[in-house]
Design a protein around this motif. Structure first.
Motif, PDB file in Angstrom:
ATOM      1  N   ARG A 276       0.816  -1.221   0.000  1.00  0.00           N
ATOM      2  CA  ARG A 276       0.000   0.000   0.000  1.00  0.00           C
ATOM      3  C   ARG A 276       0.847   1.266   0.000  1.00  0.00           C
ATOM      4  N   SER A 277       2.122   1.105   0.200  1.00  0.00           N
ATOM      5  CA  SER A 277       2.992   2.276   0.247  1.00  0.00           C
ATOM      6  C   SER A 277       4.159   2.064  -0.724  1.00  0.00           C
ATOM      7  N   PRO A 278       3.929   2.369  -2.010  1.00  0.00           N
ATOM      8  CA  PRO A 278       4.979   2.137  -3.011  1.00  0.00           C
ATOM      9  C   PRO A 278       6.197   3.019  -2.769  1.00  0.00           C
ATOM     10  N   LEU A 279       7.326   2.472  -3.100  1.00  0.00           N
ATOM     11  CA  LEU A 279       8.567   3.236  -2.988  1.00  0.00           C
ATOM     12  C   LEU A 279       8.880   3.815  -4.363  1.00  0.00           C
ATOM     13  N   PRO A 280       8.756   5.133  -4.534  1.00  0.00           N
ATOM     14  CA  PRO A 280       8.943   5.724  -5.873  1.00  0.00           C
ATOM     15  C   PRO A 280      10.316   5.404  -6.459  1.00  0.00           C
ATOM     16  N   VAL A 282      12.131   7.137  -8.307  1.00  0.00           N
ATOM     17  CA  VAL A 282      13.077   8.257  -8.351  1.00  0.00           C
ATOM     18  C   VAL A 282      13.851   8.429  -7.045  1.00  0.00           C
ATOM     19  N   ILE A 283      13.386   7.820  -5.983  1.00  0.00           N
ATOM     20  CA  ILE A 283      14.101   8.023  -4.713  1.00  0.00           C
ATOM     21  C   ILE A 283      15.491   7.392  -4.759  1.00  0.00           C
ATOM     22  N   HIS A 284      15.570   6.158  -5.214  1.00  0.00           N
ATOM     23  CA  HIS A 284      16.886   5.506  -5.303  1.00  0.00           C
ATOM     24  C   HIS A 284      17.290   5.222  -6.744  1.00  0.00           C
ATOM     25  N   ASN A 285      16.468   5.639  -7.673  1.00  0.00           N
ATOM     26  CA  ASN A 285      16.720   5.423  -9.099  1.00  0.00           C
ATOM     27  C   ASN A 285      16.857   3.952  -9.470  1.00  0.00           C
ATOM     28  N   TYR A 286      16.091   3.147  -8.845  1.00  0.00           N
ATOM     29  CA  TYR A 286      15.973   1.780  -9.306  1.00  0.00           C
ATOM     30  C   TYR A 286      14.677   1.175  -8.782  1.00  0.00           C
ATOM     31  N   GLY A 287      14.283   0.113  -9.461  1.00  0.00           N
ATOM     32  CA  GLY A 287      13.117  -0.636  -9.022  1.00  0.00           C
ATOM     33  C   GLY A 287      13.500  -2.101  -8.919  1.00  0.00           C
ATOM     34  N   VAL A 288      12.717  -2.848  -8.184  1.00  0.00           N
ATOM     35  CA  VAL A 288      13.065  -4.249  -7.952  1.00  0.00           C
ATOM     36  C   VAL A 288      11.874  -5.146  -8.288  1.00  0.00           C
ATOM     37  N   ILE A 289      12.186  -6.234  -8.954  1.00  0.00           N
ATOM     38  CA  ILE A 289      11.206  -7.305  -9.170  1.00  0.00           C
ATOM     39  C   ILE A 289      11.864  -8.570  -8.658  1.00  0.00           C
ATOM     40  N   GLN A 290      11.198  -9.243  -7.747  1.00  0.00           N
ATOM     41  CA  GLN A 290      11.839 -10.423  -7.169  1.00  0.00           C
ATOM     42  C   GLN A 290      10.787 -11.377  -6.605  1.00  0.00           C
ATOM     43  N   GLY A 291      11.132 -12.646  -6.653  1.00  0.00           N
ATOM     44  CA  GLY A 291      10.244 -13.644  -6.068  1.00  0.00           C
ATOM     45  C   GLY A 291      10.523 -13.825  -4.589  1.00  0.00           C
ATOM     46  N   LEU A 292       9.666 -14.545  -3.900  1.00  0.00           N
ATOM     47  CA  LEU A 292       9.739 -14.889  -2.484  1.00  0.00           C
ATOM     48  C   LEU A 292       9.497 -13.696  -1.561  1.00  0.00           C
ATOM     49  N   ASN A 293      10.171 -12.591  -1.824  1.00  0.00           N
ATOM     50  CA  ASN A 293       9.949 -11.450  -0.939  1.00  0.00           C
ATOM     51  C   ASN A 293       8.889 -10.505  -1.504  1.00  0.00           C
ATOM     52  N   GLY A 294       8.332 -10.822  -2.657  1.00  0.00           N
ATOM     53  CA  GLY A 294       7.152 -10.122  -3.139  1.00  0.00           C
ATOM     54  C   GLY A 294       7.383  -8.775  -3.783  1.00  0.00           C
ATOM     55  N   TYR A 295       8.611  -8.511  -4.200  1.00  0.00           N
ATOM     56  CA  TYR A 295       8.841  -7.205  -4.834  1.00  0.00           C
ATOM     57  C   TYR A 295       8.313  -7.204  -6.269  1.00  0.00           C
ATOM     58  N   MET A 296       7.602  -6.144  -6.568  1.00  0.00           N
ATOM     59  CA  MET A 296       7.108  -5.944  -7.927  1.00  0.00           C
ATOM     60  C   MET A 296       7.223  -4.466  -8.239  1.00  0.00           C
ATOM     61  N   MET A 297       7.160  -4.177  -9.511  1.00  0.00           N
ATOM     62  CA  MET A 297       7.136  -2.767  -9.885  1.00  0.00           C
ATOM     63  C   MET A 297       5.713  -2.369 -10.214  1.00  0.00           C
ATOM     64  N   LYS A 298       5.333  -1.248  -9.674  1.00  0.00           N
ATOM     65  CA  LYS A 298       4.007  -0.711  -9.959  1.00  0.00           C
ATOM     66  C   LYS A 298       4.177   0.516 -10.859  1.00  0.00           C
ATOM     67  N   LEU A 299       3.404   0.530 -11.941  1.00  0.00           N
ATOM     68  CA  LEU A 299       3.507   1.628 -12.896  1.00  0.00           C
ATOM     69  C   LEU A 299       2.143   2.294 -13.050  1.00  0.00           C
ATOM     70  N   GLU A 300       2.158   3.592 -12.929  1.00  0.00           N
ATOM     71  CA  GLU A 300       0.946   4.315 -13.315  1.00  0.00           C
ATOM     72  C   GLU A 300       1.204   4.843 -14.724  1.00  0.00           C
ATOM     73  N   VAL A 301       0.603   4.166 -15.676  1.00  0.00           N
ATOM     74  CA  VAL A 301       0.924   4.423 -17.086  1.00  0.00           C
ATOM     75  C   VAL A 301       0.261   5.724 -17.526  1.00  0.00           C
ATOM     76  N   PRO A 302       0.999   6.568 -18.207  1.00  0.00           N
ATOM     77  CA  PRO A 302       0.398   7.845 -18.655  1.00  0.00           C
ATOM     78  C   PRO A 302      -0.813   7.601 -19.553  1.00  0.00           C
ATOM     79  N   TYR A 303      -1.785   8.424 -19.340  1.00  0.00           N
ATOM     80  CA  TYR A 303      -3.024   8.334 -20.113  1.00  0.00           C
ATOM     81  C   TYR A 303      -2.898   9.344 -21.255  1.00  0.00           C
ATOM     82  N   ILE A 304      -2.424   8.875 -22.382  1.00  0.00           N
ATOM     83  CA  ILE A 304      -2.147   9.778 -23.506  1.00  0.00           C
ATOM     84  C   ILE A 304      -3.276   9.670 -24.511  1.00  0.00           C
ATOM     85  N   GLN A 305      -4.037  10.712 -24.590  1.00  0.00           N
ATOM     86  CA  GLN A 305      -5.157  10.676 -25.525  1.00  0.00           C
ATOM     87  C   GLN A 305      -4.877  11.651 -26.664  1.00  0.00           C
TER      88      GLN A 305
END
Lengths: 435, 420
Positions: A276-280, A282-305
Motif C-alpha cells: 500500500r505504500s509504493p517506494l517511488p 526516483v528516490i533511489h533510481n531503481y526498481g526491484v522485481i523479485q520472487g519470495l519477498n514479493g517485490y514488484m514494480m508498480k507503474l501508473e501508465v500515462p493516459y495519452i489521448q
C-alpha cells in the motif's frame, strides 16, 4: 485486314501486364501519413512489496510442486529466509509380518532438488528439521499463508549439512532422530488404527518443517513432494533394507499440504516499500522485481489521448531495462508478466498478451510488454480517466479469494529470480497518422 | 460476317479495357489524374487537333471539324492505346505496361450543314501502385510499409454538333463527365523482429465526379492559291464546376483478419473546379499531298480546386504540338497511305519539388485505307516515343513507348438508290 489479328494479340498482351513499381516516387510523395512512435517516461513508477501471496502448494488452487528453502543475504534487497512446512501421510502399510525378525534401521527425509540455486555457493549449508507443534491449518476458503510465522516449531528431529553444488543437491536427505524413528516404526509394526485414519494420524504427527540455519547463504528450490522413509530389515539376513514411505498422498487419496514461510528483512533502501505504500523509483533510481519477498514494480501508465480523428494507436508497449551487472549470484528472470491492478496495488488480472522475454537490440537488453489491446481499450475505445495501474512481476496468475480479494500466485512463491530496473520504465505508443 | 467478327472483337477489347488500370505512373496521383498529352485522331502528328479536319477521321477534339465528314456515310471510330514505360530514378528502376481504350466515336450528318458526333472518351487516368518502406518516426530501429494505390479517372460521353456557315465551321461538344478517382493506402508497421505488427490501417478516398462540360470549337479554312489550303481553328471550354462527392473511410485491421471501421466521413458533397482550357492552331495543306499543323494548348490549372481547396502543386498547363503528314496519292498500296510525323512538348500542371513534370514526345504514324463496296476502313497506327519527368531533385523519369491503334469505319447509310 490480315494485320488485325496481330494487333489484337499485341493489345491483349499489354492488357495482361502488371505494374512493377516499388520505392519509386518516395522522394516526392508528401508523406503526411506515417507511423510514429512516441515515448513517455513512466514517472509514476515504484517498487512495492506484496503483503501477502499464496505459499501453499499441492492443495487447493495453487498447485505448484516447487518450494524454496534456504537463506541468502544481499545488499540490494536484504535477507531472505525460506522454510518449508509440510505434512506427510502413510501411503500404504506393508503386507509383511512385522515379527521380531524385523528390526528398525533409520528414519530419513528425502529431499529432491529442483536444481535452482541463488546466493553464495561456496559455503556449507546447514538445515534443521523440526516437528511441528500444531497441524498446519488449512482454510478451504482462504488457502493462503503469508510471509510471517504461522505454525510453531516443536522438537528438533534432525539436521542436514551439505555443500550446495548442483550435483550434491540431487541426493540429499535428513537423518532423523532414531528414538522418534523407532516410534514411527512401531506404529507400522503394531498396525495401529491411526495408519488408516488420516486425521488421527495427522493429529499425532502434526507435520515437519525444514528451517535453514542462520549462517546459510544459499536459497535453492526443492520438489515439494518430500518423502519420509522408515527403513527396516530382516535381522537374520542383515541386509537388503526395505522402507515404509510416508509421503505426499494418503492411502485414502487425501492430498498432502505444504507451504513455505518466506521471511524477509529488507535492505535499508527498501524497508519502506509495502503493497500500500509504493517506494517511488526516483528516490533511489531503481526498481526491484523479485520472487519470495514479493517485490514488484508498480507503474501508473500515462493516459495519452490523441485528439486527432485521423490517428490511431496500433501498438502500445512498456519497456524496462534491466541492470546487466549481477554481482550477487541471483538468477535473472527469463520472462516477466504484467498484471493490471487497482489504485491500491491489488492485482486484478494478467494482461492477455502481457508477458515479455528479454529482447536485445543494439546490445541493450530490455523487456518489452505488449499492452496494445488493453491500452487501446482504455484510452481509445472506451476512454475513461481512471489511472492505468500495472504491476510487473515474475510469471504468475491472479487468484480470487473470498470477498473478491485477489492474490498473485506462481513464481512469486517458487522462484527467487530478481531483476533490478535501472532506468525509468517507458511507454511506447505507435500511432498511425492515416490522413 | 467479317463486319460482325470485327465489331465483336472491338467490343470485347473495349470491355477488357474498362477493367484495367489505365496508367501506372506515380505522376497520376494528383488531382483528377494524368491528362493525356497526345490523343485524338492525329496522334501521329503530335496530337494536333485545333485546325485538323478531314473526311476520314472524327476529330472529336474540335467539334467544328465534324462538318468535314462525308455527308452520306456513318462513321465508327475506335482508338486503343498500349504503353510500355520504363521508370527510373537515381536509386530505383521499374517498368509497367498497360493498354487502354481511349475513345469510341461515331459521326454522321444530321441535316444539310449540320453534323453530329457522339461517343466515349477518356479525360484523365489514375493508376499507381507504390510501395515504400519508411522509417518509423521516433524510432530509428523500426520501419513500416506504406502501400499507395490509386485507380480510376474521368471519362466523358459526349454529343457534339458541327455547323457550317459559309467557310466557317462552328461546333460544340456537350460532354457528360463522370468517373471515380480512388486512392487507397495501407500503413503497416513492422516489428523489430521483422514481423508485421498486429494492427495496421487501410484508408480509402473515393471522389465521385460528374457534370456537364461544354467545349466550343471553330475552324476557318482559307484557300491560299490554287493548291494550298490554310485552316485556322480553336477550341475553348469555360472553367466549369463539376459536382463531386468525396468519401473517406479508414479501417483498422489485424493480421488475424479482424477489421474495424475506424472512420467513415459523411460524404462531402462539393465541387471540383475544372479550369478554362483553350487550344489554338493552324494547318497548311499543299497540293493534297502535304500537310503541316501546329497547336498551342493552355489550361489555367493553377485555379484547379477540389472541394474548395486549391492544389498547391498545380501550375498552368501548356502544350505545343507540331505535326506533318504526307499522302502520295498514287496507285500502289503504299502510295494510298498517309504518313505522319510529329512532336509535342507539355509543361504539365504538376509541379513537384519545384520542378514541373514536363513531357516531350516524338510521333510517327501511318493511316492505311481499305476500300470495300459500301465501306471504307481506315486503320491508323501511330507510335509515340517520349520522356516524362526527370531524375533530378528526387523525381523520376519515365521513358515511354506508346502505340495507338485507330480503326475507323465509314459506311454508306444515307444514299438512296437511283431507279432508272
Amino acid at each position: 485486314m490480315r494485320i488485325s489479328p496481330l494487333l489484337i494479340v499485341t493489345f491483349f498482351s499489354l492488357y495482361a501486364c502488371e505494374n512493377e513499381i516499388s520505392e519509386i516516387g518516395k522522394r516526392f510523395e508528401d508523406n503526411t501519413r506515417f507511423v510514429e512512435v512516441k515515448r513517455f517516461e513512466i514517472e509514476e513508477s515504484s517498487t512495492i512489496r506484496l503483503d501477502s501471496f499464496p505459499t501453499s502448494v499441492g492443495q487447493g488452487v495453487v498447485n505448484d510442486t516447487v518450494m524454496v528453502i534456504g537463506k541468502t543475504e544481499d545488499q540490494t534487497t536484504g535477507t531472505m529466509t525460506s522454510s518449508a512446512y509440510f505434512e506427510v501421510l502413510p501411503s500404504s502399510i506393508p503386507s509383511v509380518d512385522f515379527s521380531e525378525s524385523y528390526v528398525y534401521d533409520s528414519l530419513t527425509l528425502v529431499v529432491r532438488s529442483a536444481r535452482t540455486i541463488a546466493g553464495d555457493t561456496t559455503a556449507m549449508q546447514l538445515f534443521h528439521l523440526y516437528r511441528l507443534k500444531e497441524i498446519p491449518y488449512f482454510n478451504e476458503q482462504w488457502p493462503y499463508f503469508n510471509n510471517v510465522d504461522s505454525v510453531p516449531l516443536g522438537d528438533h528431529v534432525g539436521s542436514m549439512q551439505m555443500f550446495p553444488q548442483k550435483d550434491h543437491l540431487l541426493n540429499t536427505y535428513f537423518k532423523l532422530d532414531d528414538e522418534w524413528g523407532r516410534e514411527i516404526y512401531s506404529l507400522f509394526a503394531r498396525r495401529e488404527d491411526m495408519l488408516t485414519d488420516v486425521w488421527t494420524f495427522l493429529d499425532f504427527f502434526k507435520g515437519l518443517a525444514i528451517v535453514p540455519d542462520e549462517d546459510n547463504s544459499v536459497l535453492f528450490s526443492v520438489n515439494s513432494r518430500f518423502e519420509l522413509r522408515c527403513y527396516y530389515h530382516l535381522s537374520s539376513q542383515g541386509d537388503v533394507p526395505q522402507y515404509i514411505a510416508l509421503g505426499n498422498k494418503s492411502n485414502t487419496g487425501i492430498a498432502f499440504f505444504s507451504f513455505s514461510r518466506h521471511k524477509h528483512e529488507p535492505a535499508p533502501d527498501l524497508k519502506d516499500a509495502t503493497e500500500r505504500s509504493p517506494l517511488p523509483f526516483v528516490i533511489h533510481n531503481y526498481g526491484v522485481i523479485q520472487g519470495l519477498n514479493g517485490y514488484m514494480m508498480k507503474l501508473e501508465v500515462p493516459y495519452i489521448q490523441e485528439y486527432s480523428r485521423y490517428r490511431t494507436i496500433v501498438k502500445a508497449q512498456i519497456a524496462i531495462k534491466p541492470r546487466l551487472e549481477n554481482f550477487e549470484n541471483i538468477p535473472e528472470p527469463t520472462r516477466l508478466y504484467i498484471y493490471e491492478c487497482d489504485e491500491l496495488g491489488t492485482p486484478q488480472r494478467v494482461l492477455s498478451e502481457g508477458y515479455s522475454d528479454p529482447t536485445t537490440l543494439m546490445g541493450n537488453e530490455r523487456f518489452i510488454f505488449d499492452i496494445t489491446d488493453f491500452y487501446k481499450n482504455r484510452v481509445q475505445k472506451n476512454p475513461d480517466a481512471r489511472p492505468i495501474n500495472l504491476l510487473i512481476g515474475l510469471p504468475g496468475f491472479v487468484i480470487s479469494g473470498i470477498d473478491q480479494v485477489r492474490f498473485i500466485g506462481g513464481n512469486v512463491n517458487t522462484s527467487f529470480e530478481r531483476m533490478i530496473v535501472r532506468e525509468i520504465p517507458e511507454l511506447y505508443i505507435h500511432y498511425i497518422q492515416f490522413k | 460476317m467479317k463486319k460482325i467478327i470485327s465489331l465483336l472483337l472491338t467490343s470485347l477489347l473495349a470491355l477488357v479495357a474498362t477493367a484495367q488500370n489505365n496508367v501506372g505512373t506515380p505522376y497520376s496521383k494528383y488531382g483528377i489524374g494524368l491528362m493525356p498529352e497526345n490523343y485524338g485522331a492525329y496522334v501521329g502528328m503530335g496530337g494536333v487537333s485545333a485546325a485538323m479536319r478531314d473526311r476520314h477521321n472524327i476529330n472529336y477534339l474540335n467539334p467544328a471539324s465534324y462538318t468535314a465528314l462525308d455527308s452520306f456515310r456513318f462513321y465508327f471510330q475506335a482508338g486503343y492505346a498500349g504503353e510500355h514505360v520504363n521508370i527510373s530514378s537515381y536509386y530505383a528502376r521499374a517498368t509497367y505496361s498497360v493498354a487502354q481504350t481511349a475513345s469510341i466515336n461515331m459521326g454522321f450528318r444530321l441535316a444539310r450543314k449540320l453534323y453530329a458526333s457522339f461517343g466515349f472518351n477518356e479525360r484523365s487516368d489514375i493508376g499507381y501502385d507504390m510501395r515504400f518502406t519508411n522509417q518509423v518516426s521516433g524510432d530509428p530501429y523500426s520501419y513500416f510499409f506504406q502501400l499507395l494505390e490509386g485507380e480510376g479517372g474521368l471519362n466523358d460521353i459526349y454529343l457534339g454538333l458541327g455547323y457550317q456557315w459559309g467557310k466557317l465551321s462552328v461546333g460544340v461538344n456537350a460532354s457528360y463527365i463522370f468517373g471515380k478517382v480512388e486512392d487507397r493506402q495501407t500503413l503497416e508497421p513492422i516489428s523489430y523482429s521483422g514481423n508485421p505488427i498486429e494492427y495496421y490501417v487501410k484508408t480509402r478516398t473515393q471522389n465521385h465526379i460528374h457534370d456537364v462540360l461544354f467545349t466550343f470549337g471553330a475552324q476557318y479554312p482559307v484557300r491560299v492559291g490554287e493548291s494550298s489550303l490554310l485552316t485556322i481553328g480553336g477550341t475553348y471550354n469555360f472553367g466549369t464546376y463539376l459536382s463531386g462527392k468525396r468519401v473517406f473511410e479508414a479501417f483498422e485491421l489485424t493480421t488475424s483478419g479482424k477489421d474495424t471501421t475506424l472512420l467513415r466521413e459523411v460524404p462531402d458533397h462539393g465541387k471540383i473546379f475544372y479550369p478554362a482550357r483553350f487550344t489554338l492552331g493552324g494547318s497548311y495543306e499543299w497540293n493534297n499531298h502535304w500537310q503541316l499543323s501546329g497547336d498551342y494548348t493552355f489550361q489555367e490549372m493553377r485555379k484547379y480546386k477540389e472541394f474548395g481547396e486549391v492544389t498547391e502543386m498545380f501550375t498552368n498547363y501548356h502544350k505545343v504540338a507540331l505535326g506533318g503528314a504526307y499522302t502520295p496519292n498514287g496507285r500502289d498500296w503504299w502510295q494510298r497511305n498517309r504518313y505522319s510525323v510529329g512532336s509535342y512538348f507539355t509543361k504539365s500542371h504538376i509541379n513537384l519539388l519545384e520542378h514541373n513534370i514536363n513531357t516531350f514526345g516524338v510521333t510517327l504514324g501511318m493511316q492505311i485505307p481499305f476500300y470495300y463496296a459500301n465501306q471504307e476502313l481506315m486503320l491508323g497506327v501511330a507510335a509515340d516515343l517520349g520522356v516524362r519527368g526527370r531524375q533530378a531533385a528526387g523525381l523520376m523519369m519515365e521513358q515511354f513507348a506508346k502505340i495507338r491503334l485507330t480503326i475507323a469505319f465509314k459506311e454508306r447509310w444515307f444514299m438512296k438508290p437511283k431507279i432508272f
